[in-house]
Scaffold this active site. Structure first.
Site, short mmCIF file in Angstrom:
data_model
loop_
_atom_site.label_atom_id
_atom_site.label_comp_id
_atom_site.label_asym_id
_atom_site.label_seq_id
_atom_site.Cartn_x
_atom_site.Cartn_y
_atom_site.Cartn_z
N TYR A 114 33.82 47.07 35.35
CA TYR A 114 32.64 45.82 36.03
C TYR A 114 32.09 44.72 34.73
O TYR A 114 32.06 43.89 34.86
CB TYR A 114 31.37 46.65 36.74
CG TYR A 114 30.48 45.84 36.85
CD1 TYR A 114 30.37 44.85 37.83
CD2 TYR A 114 29.13 46.10 36.18
CE1 TYR A 114 29.23 44.13 38.11
CE2 TYR A 114 27.83 45.17 36.50
CZ TYR A 114 27.97 44.19 37.42
OH TYR A 114 26.94 43.55 37.62
N HIS A 117 34.37 42.30 33.13
CA HIS A 117 35.00 41.54 34.33
C HIS A 117 34.56 40.19 34.26
O HIS A 117 33.30 39.87 34.21
CB HIS A 117 34.50 42.17 35.81
CG HIS A 117 35.55 41.74 36.97
ND1 HIS A 117 35.47 40.22 37.25
CD2 HIS A 117 36.66 42.16 37.55
CE1 HIS A 117 36.44 40.17 38.37
NE2 HIS A 117 37.17 41.27 38.30
#
Length: 142
Positions: A114, A117
């Site tokens: 995450y 990202h």
């Protein structure tokens, strides 16, 4: 007596069929794994983010940031669950923080996916000019 037993047996078969149909329907209507609620028995990693915006940040700019953060679960598969809200505390201890976002991950690997990202990085660039302070706490549920 035999007639009563026969009626009882037929009733059990019919009831069993209804339960089977209900269970099958429940399974087919389940949410996709990426956005389903975490299993209450398995610990999950929570990522709690609090924002304090700079003075002069307009309501429209705040809405744009809210919308952009809320769009991340649709762009990042590593996010298992997501919720957010604004401060409603009566204790007057928020120190200017107005927004709380809670991102849930299955494990550290998902969190590690995450953070770098591209969608998360783009969100950070959008947020940056309006952010006075941020507070981030990660914890494992118990």
């Amino acid at each position: 007596m035999i007639r009563n037993l026969l009626c009882l047996a037929v009733g059990a078969v019919v009831l069993g069929g209804c339960i089977s149909v209900h269970e099958t329907k429940h399974v087919t209507e389940a949410k996709p794994a990426a956005m389903s609620k975490p299993d209450a028995t398995a610990p999950v990693l929570r990522h709690v983010v609090l924002f304090k915006f700079k003075d002069g940040t307009t309501d429209e700019q705040v809405r744009q940031i809210e919308n952009a953060f809320c769009a991340l679960p649709g762009k990042i598969d590593a996010i298992r669950d997501f919720e957010w809200g604004t401060d409603v505390s009566v204790e007057n201890r928020q120190e200017g923080f107005t927004h709380c976002f809670v991102v849930t991950f299955r494990d550290e690997t998902a969190r590690a996916e995450y953070i770098p990202h591209p969608a998360h990085q783009a969100f950070g660039k959008l947020l940056g000019p309006y952010l006075d302070k941020v507070l981030v706490i990660d914890y494992w549920t118990r």
